[in-house]
Design an enzyme around this catalytic site. Structure first.
Site, PDB file in Angstrom:
ATOM      1  N   GLU A 176     -24.008  37.412 -45.204  1.00 48.30           N
ATOM      2  CA  GLU A 176     -22.922  37.897 -45.819  1.00 48.30           C
ATOM      3  C   GLU A 176     -22.871  38.671 -47.031  1.00 48.30           C
ATOM      4  O   GLU A 176     -22.256  39.709 -47.378  1.00 48.30           O
ATOM      5  CB  GLU A 176     -21.683  36.793 -45.763  1.00 48.30           C
ATOM      6  N   GLU A 194     -37.095  29.619 -44.484  1.00 42.44           N
ATOM      7  CA  GLU A 194     -36.782  30.972 -43.812  1.00 42.44           C
ATOM      8  C   GLU A 194     -36.881  32.210 -45.109  1.00 42.44           C
ATOM      9  O   GLU A 194     -37.515  33.212 -45.091  1.00 42.44           O
ATOM     10  CB  GLU A 194     -35.428  30.997 -43.895  1.00 42.44           C
ATOM     11  N   TYR A 238     -29.202  61.042 -45.261  1.00 43.60           N
ATOM     12  CA  TYR A 238     -29.649  59.871 -44.524  1.00 43.60           C
ATOM     13  C   TYR A 238     -30.649  59.092 -45.097  1.00 43.60           C
ATOM     14  O   TYR A 238     -30.821  57.872 -45.051  1.00 43.60           O
ATOM     15  CB  TYR A 238     -29.879  60.155 -42.972  1.00 43.60           C
ATOM     16  N   LYS A 242     -30.077  38.941 -37.392  1.00 48.99           N
ATOM     17  CA  LYS A 242     -31.328  37.968 -37.987  1.00 48.99           C
ATOM     18  C   LYS A 242     -31.915  37.718 -36.383  1.00 48.99           C
ATOM     19  O   LYS A 242     -30.977  36.984 -35.753  1.00 48.99           O
ATOM     20  CB  LYS A 242     -30.806  36.767 -38.685  1.00 48.99           C
TER      21      LYS A 242
END
Length: 119
Positions: free
Chosen positions: A75, A24, A56, A101
């Site tokens: 996290e 990954e 923004y 994901k």
């Protein structure tokens, strides 16, 4: 009088290298980030001046910067995003970030796994 407002940046798409598996972090994956912020909009609501508003584009650049730092856990990425936003934009009162994901490698058909964190 202090005015607060909810500001959202929705469906920001990134290709990044997060995950517990080495593949990954080597191959990468697609991620979608949604950000909701509560901010003091008092000055901007009166002045109509970008210099008085939560920018923004600058917020997006912070999210992008943190998404590009390779991590094992979503996290960890979410916590970094929230910490950076709080440090760089004092007008932010609270924020919530959701990171999806897409097609995570969990051994079955799944659109996404996600983590949502708030400050």
């Amino acid at each position: 009088m202090k005015n607060t407002g909810k500001i959202e940046l929705l469906d920001m798409e990134f290709f990044a290298y997060h995950g517990c598996f080495e593949d990954e972090r080597r191959i990468g994956n697609n991620f979608v980030v949604n950000l909701t912020m509560e901010a003091d909009v008092s000055r901007a609501s009166i002045s109509d001046n970008i210099d008085d508003a939560l920018n923004y584009q600058a917020v997006y650049q912070v999210v992008k910067r943190e998404m590009m730092i390779q991590s094992h856990l979503l996290e960890h990425v979410a916590a970094r995003i929230l910490k950076a936003l709080k440090n760089e934009f004092p007008a932010i009162i609270s924020a919530s970030v959701k990171i999806d994901k897409l097609n995570p490698p969990i051994g079955g058909k799944l659109y996404a796994s996600s983590v949502t964190m708030s400050l």
